[in-house]
Design a protein around this motif. Sequence first.
Motif, PDB file in Angstrom:
ATOM      1  N   SER A 146       0.704  -1.082  -0.356  1.00  0.00           N
ATOM      2  CA  SER A 146       0.154   0.015   0.126  1.00  0.00           C
ATOM      3  C   SER A 146       0.395   1.017   0.506  1.00  0.00           C
ATOM      4  CB  SER A 146      -1.361  -0.077   1.049  1.00  0.00           C
ATOM      5  OG  SER A 146      -0.010  -0.037   2.543  1.00  0.00           O
ATOM      6  N   ILE A 178       1.268   3.268   2.087  1.00  0.00           N
ATOM      7  CA  ILE A 178       1.230   4.308   3.604  1.00  0.00           C
ATOM      8  C   ILE A 178       2.506   5.101   3.993  1.00  0.00           C
ATOM      9  CG2 ILE A 178       0.792   4.078   6.403  1.00  0.00           C
ATOM     10  CD1 ILE A 178      -1.545   3.605   4.199  1.00  0.00           C
ATOM     11  N   LEU A 209      -0.162   0.062  10.306  1.00  0.00           N
ATOM     12  CA  LEU A 209      -0.832   1.176   8.917  1.00  0.00           C
ATOM     13  C   LEU A 209      -0.917   0.110   7.553  1.00  0.00           C
ATOM     14  CD1 LEU A 209      -1.786   4.141  10.064  1.00  0.00           C
ATOM     15  CD2 LEU A 209      -3.594   2.898  10.753  1.00  0.00           C
ATOM     16  N   ASP A 210       0.011  -0.020   7.719  1.00  0.00           N
ATOM     17  CA  ASP A 210       0.884  -0.971   5.983  1.00  0.00           C
ATOM     18  C   ASP A 210      -0.136  -1.689   5.891  1.00  0.00           C
ATOM     19  OD1 ASP A 210       1.761  -0.708   3.490  1.00  0.00           O
ATOM     20  OD2 ASP A 210       3.636  -0.929   4.087  1.00  0.00           O
ATOM     21  N   VAL A 234      -3.673  -1.724   6.055  1.00  0.00           N
ATOM     22  CA  VAL A 234      -4.510  -1.864   4.502  1.00  0.00           C
ATOM     23  C   VAL A 234      -4.395  -3.224   3.212  1.00  0.00           C
ATOM     24  CG1 VAL A 234      -4.208  -0.303   2.382  1.00  0.00           C
ATOM     25  CG2 VAL A 234      -5.073   0.794   4.507  1.00  0.00           C
ATOM     26  N   ASP A 235      -3.117  -3.450   3.712  1.00  0.00           N
ATOM     27  CA  ASP A 235      -2.378  -5.013   2.739  1.00  0.00           C
ATOM     28  C   ASP A 235      -3.682  -5.637   2.935  1.00  0.00           C
ATOM     29  OD1 ASP A 235      -1.110  -3.763   1.189  1.00  0.00           O
ATOM     30  OD2 ASP A 235       1.261  -4.186   2.902  1.00  0.00           O
ATOM     31  N   ALA A 273      -6.758  -4.903   1.215  1.00  0.00           N
ATOM     32  CA  ALA A 273      -7.192  -5.078  -0.163  1.00  0.00           C
ATOM     33  C   ALA A 273      -7.401  -6.448  -0.125  1.00  0.00           C
ATOM     34  CB  ALA A 273      -6.302  -4.595  -0.520  1.00  0.00           C
TER      35      ALA A 273
END
Length: 99
Positions: free
Chosen positions: A2, A4, A32-33, A36-37, A40
Motif C-alpha cells: 500500500s 502508507i 497501517l500498511d 491496508v494490505d 485489500a
Amino acid sequence: MSEITPDLVRHLGVLARIQLTDDEVERLTGQLDVIVDNIAKVSEVATPDVVATSHPIAMQNVLREDVPDDLLTVDEVLQNAPDAADSRFRVTAILGEEQ
C-alpha cells in the motif's frame, strides 16, 4: 504494497489532533500498511456472488415455544413478598409530593 508513508501518518495525526513522535510515526506506518494490505486481500476475494455473513454457520432460534404452563396462584406469588395489599405487591413510593 500500500501507499502508507510516514508523511501520510503525520498528516493523519494532525487531522486527528494527535501529536506523534518519530518512533510512533514509524511504528504506525508499518501497522497501517499491514492493515491496508489485509483489507485489500479481503477485497480481492469478496465478489458479488459471495453472500456477506456475520456468522460462518447459519443461526436459528433455539428457544422453545412460549406456552403457559402451571401458573402460580396470587397467594403463591405473594407469599414471600415483604408487603402486600389487595392481591398486589406493596412498595414504598418513589415519587415526591410535587409529582
